[in-house]
Scaffold this motif. Structure first.
Motif, mmCIF file in Angstrom:
data_model
loop_
_atom_site.group_PDB
_atom_site.id
_atom_site.type_symbol
_atom_site.label_atom_id
_atom_site.label_comp_id
_atom_site.label_asym_id
_atom_site.label_seq_id
_atom_site.Cartn_x
_atom_site.Cartn_y
_atom_site.Cartn_z
ATOM 1 N N HIS A 103 3.579 26.707 6.609
ATOM 2 C CA HIS A 103 2.014 27.345 6.311
ATOM 3 C C HIS A 103 2.324 28.652 6.747
ATOM 4 C CE1 HIS A 103 0.061 24.371 3.605
ATOM 5 N NE2 HIS A 103 0.947 23.392 4.221
ATOM 6 N N ARG A 106 4.297 31.111 4.849
ATOM 7 C CA ARG A 106 3.646 31.518 3.506
ATOM 8 C C ARG A 106 2.500 32.249 3.447
ATOM 9 N NH1 ARG A 106 2.907 26.080 -0.151
ATOM 10 N NH2 ARG A 106 3.748 24.943 1.604
ATOM 11 N N ARG A 122 -16.499 25.455 5.148
ATOM 12 C CA ARG A 122 -16.807 24.067 4.750
ATOM 13 C C ARG A 122 -17.371 23.168 5.771
ATOM 14 N NH1 ARG A 122 -11.512 23.204 4.649
ATOM 15 N NH2 ARG A 122 -10.719 21.196 5.020
ATOM 16 N N HIS A 123 -16.921 23.433 7.114
ATOM 17 C CA HIS A 123 -17.263 22.859 8.246
ATOM 18 C C HIS A 123 -18.285 23.292 9.107
ATOM 19 C CE1 HIS A 123 -14.436 25.963 9.839
ATOM 20 N NE2 HIS A 123 -15.114 25.853 11.053
ATOM 21 N N ASP A 173 6.327 15.374 5.093
ATOM 22 C CA ASP A 173 7.427 15.730 4.041
ATOM 23 C C ASP A 173 8.602 16.771 4.523
ATOM 24 O OD1 ASP A 173 5.903 14.148 2.330
ATOM 25 O OD2 ASP A 173 4.717 15.865 1.567
ATOM 26 N N GLU A 174 7.783 17.586 5.350
ATOM 27 C CA GLU A 174 8.659 18.747 5.908
ATOM 28 C C GLU A 174 9.716 18.349 6.618
ATOM 29 O OE1 GLU A 174 5.478 18.909 5.456
ATOM 30 O OE2 GLU A 174 5.054 20.704 3.971
ATOM 31 N N LEU A 186 5.994 14.456 -1.341
ATOM 32 C CA LEU A 186 5.679 15.654 -1.927
ATOM 33 C C LEU A 186 5.036 15.341 -3.236
ATOM 34 C CD1 LEU A 186 8.985 17.717 -1.671
ATOM 35 C CD2 LEU A 186 6.664 18.192 -0.741
ATOM 36 N N ASN A 187 4.101 14.380 -3.156
ATOM 37 C CA ASN A 187 3.185 13.908 -4.373
ATOM 38 C C ASN A 187 4.396 13.743 -5.780
ATOM 39 O OD1 ASN A 187 0.762 13.765 -2.880
ATOM 40 N ND2 ASN A 187 0.736 16.154 -3.215
ATOM 41 N N PRO A 246 1.679 31.205 -2.664
ATOM 42 C CA PRO A 246 0.547 30.824 -1.815
ATOM 43 C C PRO A 246 -0.787 31.784 -1.869
ATOM 44 C CG PRO A 246 2.379 32.151 -0.863
ATOM 45 C CD PRO A 246 2.700 31.737 -2.089
ATOM 46 N N ARG A 264 5.732 1.798 1.842
ATOM 47 C CA ARG A 264 5.987 2.739 0.443
ATOM 48 C C ARG A 264 5.257 4.170 0.990
ATOM 49 N NH1 ARG A 264 9.275 1.397 -4.070
ATOM 50 N NH2 ARG A 264 7.421 2.298 -5.458
ATOM 51 N N HIS A 265 5.777 5.188 0.464
ATOM 52 C CA HIS A 265 5.205 6.568 0.779
ATOM 53 C C HIS A 265 5.858 7.456 -0.154
ATOM 54 C CE1 HIS A 265 3.892 10.010 3.585
ATOM 55 N NE2 HIS A 265 4.744 10.602 3.024
ATOM 56 N N GLN A 266 4.733 8.132 -0.902
ATOM 57 C CA GLN A 266 5.347 8.951 -1.835
ATOM 58 C C GLN A 266 5.490 10.525 -1.156
ATOM 59 O OE1 GLN A 266 2.875 10.487 -5.660
ATOM 60 N NE2 GLN A 266 3.724 8.623 -5.943
ATOM 61 N N THR A 282 -4.640 32.324 -0.223
ATOM 62 C CA THR A 282 -5.480 32.303 0.878
ATOM 63 C C THR A 282 -6.908 31.404 0.584
ATOM 64 O OG1 THR A 282 -6.468 34.299 0.557
ATOM 65 C CG2 THR A 282 -4.906 34.171 2.260
ATOM 66 N N MET A 290 0.900 -1.125 0.060
ATOM 67 C CA MET A 290 -0.064 0.079 0.100
ATOM 68 C C MET A 290 0.866 1.192 0.026
ATOM 69 S SD MET A 290 -2.920 1.160 2.869
ATOM 70 C CE MET A 290 -2.104 2.755 3.363
ATOM 71 N N GLU A 291 0.510 2.116 -0.679
ATOM 72 C CA GLU A 291 1.223 3.347 -0.881
ATOM 73 C C GLU A 291 0.398 4.452 0.058
ATOM 74 O OE1 GLU A 291 3.796 5.752 -4.183
ATOM 75 O OE2 GLU A 291 4.050 3.850 -3.588
ATOM 76 N N SER A 292 1.018 4.963 1.112
ATOM 77 C CA SER A 292 0.486 6.085 1.726
ATOM 78 C C SER A 292 0.724 7.450 1.088
ATOM 79 C CB SER A 292 0.975 6.035 3.187
ATOM 80 O OG SER A 292 2.354 6.482 3.046
ATOM 81 N N SER A 293 -0.194 8.347 1.390
ATOM 82 C CA SER A 293 -0.273 9.766 0.525
ATOM 83 C C SER A 293 0.478 10.636 1.479
ATOM 84 C CB SER A 293 -1.421 10.023 0.357
ATOM 85 O OG SER A 293 -2.242 10.229 1.405
ATOM 86 N N SER A 294 1.067 11.765 0.610
ATOM 87 C CA SER A 294 1.806 12.798 1.309
ATOM 88 C C SER A 294 0.724 13.865 1.765
ATOM 89 C CB SER A 294 2.589 13.406 0.371
ATOM 90 O OG SER A 294 3.959 12.985 0.449
ATOM 91 N N SER A 295 1.272 14.563 2.786
ATOM 92 C CA SER A 295 0.265 15.656 3.084
ATOM 93 C C SER A 295 0.404 16.659 1.940
ATOM 94 C CB SER A 295 0.970 16.342 4.187
ATOM 95 O OG SER A 295 2.101 16.754 4.045
ATOM 96 N N PRO A 296 -0.881 17.224 1.481
ATOM 97 C CA PRO A 296 -0.935 18.199 0.213
ATOM 98 C C PRO A 296 -0.513 19.624 0.682
ATOM 99 C CG PRO A 296 -3.104 17.979 1.527
ATOM 100 C CD PRO A 296 -1.884 17.216 2.229
ATOM 101 N N SER A 297 0.916 19.488 1.126
ATOM 102 C CA SER A 297 1.412 20.864 1.566
ATOM 103 C C SER A 297 2.181 21.332 0.763
ATOM 104 C CB SER A 297 1.944 20.744 2.901
ATOM 105 O OG SER A 297 2.843 19.627 3.124
ATOM 106 N N ASN A 298 2.294 20.769 -0.577
ATOM 107 C CA ASN A 298 3.683 20.994 -1.451
ATOM 108 C C ASN A 298 3.111 21.429 -2.620
ATOM 109 O OD1 ASN A 298 3.955 18.795 0.711
ATOM 110 N ND2 ASN A 298 2.886 17.386 -0.698
ATOM 111 N N ASP A 299 2.078 22.581 -2.602
ATOM 112 C CA ASP A 299 1.849 23.201 -3.917
ATOM 113 C C ASP A 299 3.138 24.095 -4.274
ATOM 114 O OD1 ASP A 299 -0.865 25.045 -4.975
ATOM 115 O OD2 ASP A 299 1.196 24.562 -5.984
#
Lengths: 129, 421
Positions: free
Chosen positions: B127, B130, A24-25, B206-207, B40-41, A14, B36-38, A16, A1-10
């Motif tokens: 964050h 930024r 949304r909450h 990631d950070e 920064l996508n 930046p 397995r970990h990706q 807002t 299984m591949e775990s996903s990264s935090s989506p903090s990487n755009d």
């Protein structure tokens, strides 16, 4: 299984988040009230939104809904807000309503009515885009 | 009066388990916590494995989007100022206090102190900064600093548990929580505190982790089953992890008087600098060697008395080599053959968390009567000649164990733990 990264990487500059994203909450009717305010700029529509924001950041939940409290209810002494929670309300409201709230202005806000009146005043002249 | 610090409670949020029994069985059966970990996508990055924290999720910097396993509760009032590793820390604290038979109310009153270690949250800090750039400094999340800088653990936990004893954070990179535990022992020995809570934690983001790729310190082996292999000839770097471990340290008399079960005794600690490099360890492990000697002297024991060493070895080519040389200098050259293993082969390297995590593993070894083996070790590096590196965990109850840690700048810290007597 591949775990996903935090989506903090755009890598893009930046941004807002959109107001829709920020809300949304919140319950549907509050999101609805905010959309009405956005469409009409009628500050009456903001009253339930302001209460919902307070309810969101209040350190300890109240036993009865905030809407049942009289306008003279004090944020710190009666509702248990601390200075940090108030700065969180201010930060969230600034971002949502695209306003700026100064420290001196903030010192004048003590009650629910103070807050409602203050935010109404802030949003009344169309804010600079 | 000699005051003996003892351990009465430990709690775990680690890649190999979030409770004592799971962690024990992972250590006994050499079950690793890697996936397995990706990062920064980005599928093109060569670093592909991490020690993940199952059941925890921090998909955005907003605590509203965070989740954790249902057996834990995290107070909403506290969440607003917490980083991800603060959530891990709360979950670990709950377990440690429960084991020690303590309620939150028992911690107020000045007899209990709190020493913590983490590197802060680069995830939340990035964050926050930024947003500051984006608004040209006109707005910012009021909890941005509190939740992200090194010290965030002690700010949050001290306020939440109403700690009025000693409160401090320790920053010596991968030796940080070992310093926290060592100085906590001193607080008890000096009679300044009767009880110390020690917490080490790190984000698993990631950070926090991928940043080490720029130092070429991370393994680029894509196989979770062999990427972390301390002391193996083919090792190529460490595998990162996060999590939290909490320890309750008490003066033995207090623990006995209140009927707490003593899991292990803390009988010595020591530290020494390499005086050598900002990042690389001394090529012959000079500082670690001295730290081990000082620790043994502090505990009043000889090398031959030690049954097990939980090595710092992170699976980097240079670091493991230095430690092997230091271990040989202290033990082999003095005709001592303690069992040696690095549990980072199973957990990954927890950075500031590592020292406290591995001290807690030493407590488990003493308390449950086993010695963790060297997972993933197939081709022993010839530099380890002379060391006793068990390939499987052993059903042997150690009486005296040594825990090694080393951090950037050549900071080396060791603890000596003894079976509760």
């Amino acid at each position: 299984m591949e775990s996903s990264s935090s989506p903090s990487n755009d890598p893009a500059p930046p941004k807002t988040n959109s107001s829709r994203d920020k809300m949304r909450h919140f319950p549907q009717e509050i999101q609805e009230a905010f959309r009405t305010f956005e469409a009409t700029r009628n500050p009456d529509a903001l009253d339930p939104v302001i209460l919902a924001i307070l309810d969101d950041f209040i350190p300890k939940k109240t036993e009865v809904p905030l809407a049942t409290f009289p306008g003279s209810t004090r944020l710190i002494e009666d509702l248990g807000f601390d200075s940090l929670a108030i700065t969180e309300v201010v930060f969230f409201s600034e971002e949502l309503l695209n306003i700026s709230i100064g420290n001196e202005e903030l010192m004048q806000v003590r009650t629910l009515d103070d807050l409602r009146g203050f935010i109404r005043k802030k949003v009344s002249p169309a804010p600079a885009a | 009066m000699v005051r003996l610090p003892v351990i009465t409670g430990i709690g775990f949020v680690t890649s190999i388990g979030h409770d004592r029994s799971t962690v024990v069985s992972s250590l006994r059966e050499l079950r690793h916590g890697f996936e397995r970990h990706q990062f920064l996508n980005n599928p093109d990055l060569p670093v592909k494995v991490a020690g993940t924290l199952k059941g925890f999720s921090f998909p955005s910097p907003s605590w509203r989007d965070w989740s954790w396993p249902t057996q834990f509760s995290v107070d909403r009032e506290l969440l607003r100022g917490l980083p991800p590793h603060g959530v891990y820390a709360m979950c670990a604290m709950q377990q440690a206090l429960q084991e020690a038979g303590l309620k939150a109310a028992d911690l107020a009153g000045g007899d209990t102190g709190l020493f913590c270690a983490s590197a802060g949250s680069p995830y939340l800090l990035s964050h926050f900064v930024r947003d500051m750039y984006a608004t040209r400094g006109q707005r910012g999340n009021p909890m941005g600093i509190i939740s992200s800088i090194a010290g965030t653990l002690n700010f949050n936990l001290a306020a939440f548990y109403k700690i009025s004893g000693a409160v401090c954070g320790f920053v010596s990179a991968c030796a940080s929580s070992s310093h926290a535990l060592g100085y906590a022992m001193d607080e008890i020995r000096l009679g300044r505190q009767k009880r110390m809570l020690v917490v080490g934690a790190e984000d698993m983001t990631d950070e926090s982790i991928l940043s080490f790729a720029s130092l070429r310190a991370l393994s680029i082996n894509p196989d979770p089953g062999s990427a972390s292999r301390p002391f193996d000839r083919r090792r190529d770097g460490f595998v990162g992890t996060g999590g939290a471990v909490a320890l309750v340290v008490e003066e033995a008399g207090l623990a006995r008087d209140r009927g707490a079960r003593i899991q292990a005794e803390l009988v010595g600690w020591g530290q020494a600098g390499d005086g050598h490099s900002v990042a690389a360890s001394h090529p012959e492990g000079a500082g670690l060697r001295e730290a081990m000697w000082r620790t043994l002297a502090d505990g009043g024991v000889e090398p031959g008395d030690v049954d097990y060493v939980n090595a710092h070895a992170t699976s980097t080519p240079a670091g493991d080599r230095s430690e092997a040389l230091a271990l040989n200098a202290v033990f082999t050259r003095n005709h001592a053959r303690p069992k040696v293993s690095s549990t980072k082969a199973l957990t990954g390297h927890g950075l500031s968390l590592a020292g406290a995590m591995e001290a807690a593993f030493c407590v488990l070894a003493l308390d449950e009567g086993f010695i963790p083996g060297c997972a993933h070790l197939e081709q022993i590096d010839p530099i380890c000649e002379g060391l006793d590196l068990p390939l499987e965990s052993l059903n042997e109850a150690p009486s005296l164990v040594l825990n090694n840690s080393s951090g950037f700048g050549g900071s080396n810290v060791c603890h000596l733990l003894r079976k509760a007597g």
